[in-house]
Design a protein around this motif. Sequence first.
Motif, PDB file in Angstrom:
ATOM      1  N   CYS A   9       8.900  -1.165  -2.015  1.00 23.18           N
ATOM      2  CA  CYS A   9       7.615  -2.231  -2.654  1.00 23.18           C
ATOM      3  C   CYS A   9       7.546  -3.432  -1.943  1.00 23.18           C
ATOM      4  CB  CYS A   9       8.881  -3.092  -3.829  1.00 23.18           C
ATOM      5  SG  CYS A   9       8.192  -1.606  -4.917  1.00 23.18           S
ATOM      6  N   GLU A  10       6.555  -4.163  -1.854  1.00 25.64           N
ATOM      7  CA  GLU A  10       6.467  -5.206  -1.275  1.00 25.64           C
ATOM      8  C   GLU A  10       7.742  -5.538  -0.887  1.00 25.64           C
ATOM      9  OE1 GLU A  10       3.673  -5.870   0.578  1.00 25.64           O
ATOM     10  OE2 GLU A  10       2.448  -4.285   0.111  1.00 25.64           O
ATOM     11  N   PRO A  11       8.114  -6.291   0.772  1.00 29.90           N
ATOM     12  CA  PRO A  11       9.173  -7.188   0.902  1.00 29.90           C
ATOM     13  C   PRO A  11       9.499  -7.890  -0.221  1.00 29.90           C
ATOM     14  CG  PRO A  11       8.001  -6.414   2.896  1.00 29.90           C
ATOM     15  CD  PRO A  11       7.621  -6.017   1.651  1.00 29.90           C
TER      16      PRO A  11
ATOM     17  N   ALA B 293      -1.398 -13.070 -11.119  1.00 28.65           N
ATOM     18  CA  ALA B 293      -1.447 -12.550 -11.127  1.00 28.65           C
ATOM     19  C   ALA B 293      -2.835 -11.154 -11.223  1.00 28.65           C
ATOM     20  CB  ALA B 293      -0.268 -11.120 -10.547  1.00 28.65           C
ATOM     21  N   ASP B 294      -3.447 -11.755 -10.541  1.00 30.22           N
ATOM     22  CA  ASP B 294      -4.923 -10.622 -11.037  1.00 30.22           C
ATOM     23  C   ASP B 294      -4.932  -8.996 -11.301  1.00 30.22           C
ATOM     24  OD1 ASP B 294      -7.135 -12.461 -10.059  1.00 30.22           O
ATOM     25  OD2 ASP B 294      -7.199 -11.606  -8.067  1.00 30.22           O
ATOM     26  N   GLY B 295      -5.741  -8.811 -13.003  1.00 28.12           N
ATOM     27  CA  GLY B 295      -4.621  -7.745 -13.797  1.00 28.12           C
ATOM     28  C   GLY B 295      -3.817  -7.520 -13.895  1.00 28.12           C
ATOM     29  N   VAL B 296      -2.233  -8.097 -13.907  1.00 25.19           N
ATOM     30  CA  VAL B 296      -0.784  -7.943 -14.587  1.00 25.19           C
ATOM     31  C   VAL B 296      -1.024  -9.272 -15.872  1.00 25.19           C
ATOM     32  CG1 VAL B 296       1.075  -8.681 -14.224  1.00 25.19           C
ATOM     33  CG2 VAL B 296      -0.106  -8.499 -12.016  1.00 25.19           C
TER      34      VAL B 296
ATOM     35  N   GLN C 177      -0.668   1.695 -14.355  1.00 28.36           N
ATOM     36  CA  GLN C 177       0.472   2.629 -15.080  1.00 28.36           C
ATOM     37  C   GLN C 177       1.717   2.061 -13.943  1.00 28.36           C
ATOM     38  OE1 GLN C 177       0.279   5.167 -16.997  1.00 28.36           O
ATOM     39  NE2 GLN C 177      -1.955   4.442 -16.752  1.00 28.36           N
ATOM     40  N   ARG C 178       2.171   0.747 -13.431  1.00 25.96           N
ATOM     41  CA  ARG C 178       3.187   0.259 -12.462  1.00 25.96           C
ATOM     42  C   ARG C 178       3.852  -0.741 -13.654  1.00 25.96           C
ATOM     43  NH1 ARG C 178       1.058  -1.634  -7.207  1.00 25.96           N
ATOM     44  NH2 ARG C 178       3.365  -1.639  -6.502  1.00 25.96           N
ATOM     45  N   VAL C 179       5.297  -0.466 -13.754  1.00 24.13           N
ATOM     46  CA  VAL C 179       5.114  -1.846 -14.720  1.00 24.13           C
ATOM     47  C   VAL C 179       6.841  -2.369 -13.781  1.00 24.13           C
ATOM     48  CG1 VAL C 179       6.919  -1.734 -16.737  1.00 24.13           C
ATOM     49  CG2 VAL C 179       5.135  -0.384 -16.722  1.00 24.13           C
ATOM     50  N   LEU C 180       6.972  -3.652 -14.294  1.00 22.03           N
ATOM     51  CA  LEU C 180       8.322  -4.433 -13.484  1.00 22.03           C
ATOM     52  C   LEU C 180       9.285  -5.368 -14.870  1.00 22.03           C
ATOM     53  CD1 LEU C 180       8.015  -6.573 -10.318  1.00 22.03           C
ATOM     54  CD2 LEU C 180       8.975  -7.190 -12.729  1.00 22.03           C
ATOM     55  N   ARG C 181      10.117  -5.142 -15.100  1.00 26.62           N
ATOM     56  CA  ARG C 181      11.526  -5.192 -15.814  1.00 26.62           C
ATOM     57  C   ARG C 181      11.705  -6.506 -14.954  1.00 26.62           C
ATOM     58  NH1 ARG C 181      10.080  -0.226 -17.981  1.00 26.62           N
ATOM     59  NH2 ARG C 181       9.544   0.211 -20.099  1.00 26.62           N
TER      60      ARG C 181
ATOM     61  N   GLY D 101      17.357 -13.505 -11.283  1.00 27.03           N
ATOM     62  CA  GLY D 101      18.036 -12.313 -12.865  1.00 27.03           C
ATOM     63  C   GLY D 101      17.640 -11.314 -11.200  1.00 27.03           C
ATOM     64  N   PRO D 102      17.990 -10.183 -11.997  1.00 25.86           N
ATOM     65  CA  PRO D 102      17.292  -8.575 -11.246  1.00 25.86           C
ATOM     66  C   PRO D 102      16.002  -8.306 -12.157  1.00 25.86           C
ATOM     67  CG  PRO D 102      18.920  -8.552 -12.816  1.00 25.86           C
ATOM     68  CD  PRO D 102      18.951  -9.394 -12.953  1.00 25.86           C
ATOM     69  N   TRP D 103      15.537  -7.692 -11.305  1.00 23.71           N
ATOM     70  CA  TRP D 103      14.247  -6.952 -11.492  1.00 23.71           C
ATOM     71  C   TRP D 103      14.482  -5.109 -10.805  1.00 23.71           C
ATOM     72  CZ3 TRP D 103      10.823  -4.666  -8.104  1.00 23.71           C
ATOM     73  CH2 TRP D 103      10.789  -4.901  -6.834  1.00 23.71           C
ATOM     74  N   SER D 104      13.744  -4.192 -11.828  1.00 18.26           N
ATOM     75  CA  SER D 104      13.102  -3.004 -10.981  1.00 18.26           C
ATOM     76  C   SER D 104      11.830  -2.313 -11.474  1.00 18.26           C
ATOM     77  CB  SER D 104      14.604  -2.677 -11.625  1.00 18.26           C
ATOM     78  OG  SER D 104      14.525  -1.804 -13.256  1.00 18.26           O
ATOM     79  N   SER D 105      11.972  -0.883 -11.214  1.00 14.87           N
ATOM     80  CA  SER D 105      10.351  -1.313 -11.392  1.00 14.87           C
ATOM     81  C   SER D 105      10.959   0.550 -11.406  1.00 14.87           C
ATOM     82  CB  SER D 105       9.324  -1.160 -10.488  1.00 14.87           C
ATOM     83  OG  SER D 105       8.170  -0.075 -10.623  1.00 14.87           O
ATOM     84  N   ASN D 106      10.726   1.766 -12.352  1.00 13.03           N
ATOM     85  CA  ASN D 106      10.975   2.860 -12.753  1.00 13.03           C
ATOM     86  C   ASN D 106       9.682   3.214 -12.055  1.00 13.03           C
ATOM     87  OD1 ASN D 106      13.650   2.283 -13.986  1.00 13.03           O
ATOM     88  ND2 ASN D 106      12.681   3.207 -16.155  1.00 13.03           N
ATOM     89  N   THR D 107       8.435   3.026 -12.348  1.00  9.97           N
ATOM     90  CA  THR D 107       7.180   3.804 -11.478  1.00  9.97           C
ATOM     91  C   THR D 107       7.195   3.433 -10.734  1.00  9.97           C
ATOM     92  OG1 THR D 107       6.176   1.372 -12.260  1.00  9.97           O
ATOM     93  CG2 THR D 107       6.625   3.352 -13.762  1.00  9.97           C
TER      94      THR D 107
END
Length: 117
Positions: free
Chosen positions: A39-41, A59-62, A82-86, A98-104
């Motif tokens: 992903c983006e750094p 953030a546009d469209g989020v 379809q992109r998801v960040l938790r 905290g942490p984040w992750s994206s399964n997509t």
Amino acid sequence: MRAKFLAAGLLLLSSLSATAQTSHDGRWSVNVVTKIGKCEPSARAVVTIKDNRVAAIDADGVEAWGYIDDANTFVGHFSKGQRVLRANGTVKGETASGPWSSNTDYCGGDWIAHKID
């Protein structure tokens, strides 16, 4: 004995009520850093909290959903198509992290936020 138990219960309810009234409302500057994946750094965004819930993100469209609970734990879900960040984490005063992750997108990392107003 029952009076002591009742007094202790009232004291506990009183402290829980005070905790529940804590508000983290305002705008938060969030910096996201990728540690795993392609992903983006890094990225920045401003998230608005109202009534301890995520009300908006710049953030546009989020689409954003999330909350801060009575234990000062943050839980968030951000999606664009379809992109998801938790993300989850802890809020301490005017900072949070905290942490984040994206399964997509098969990536993850850390985030840190500072309250700006």
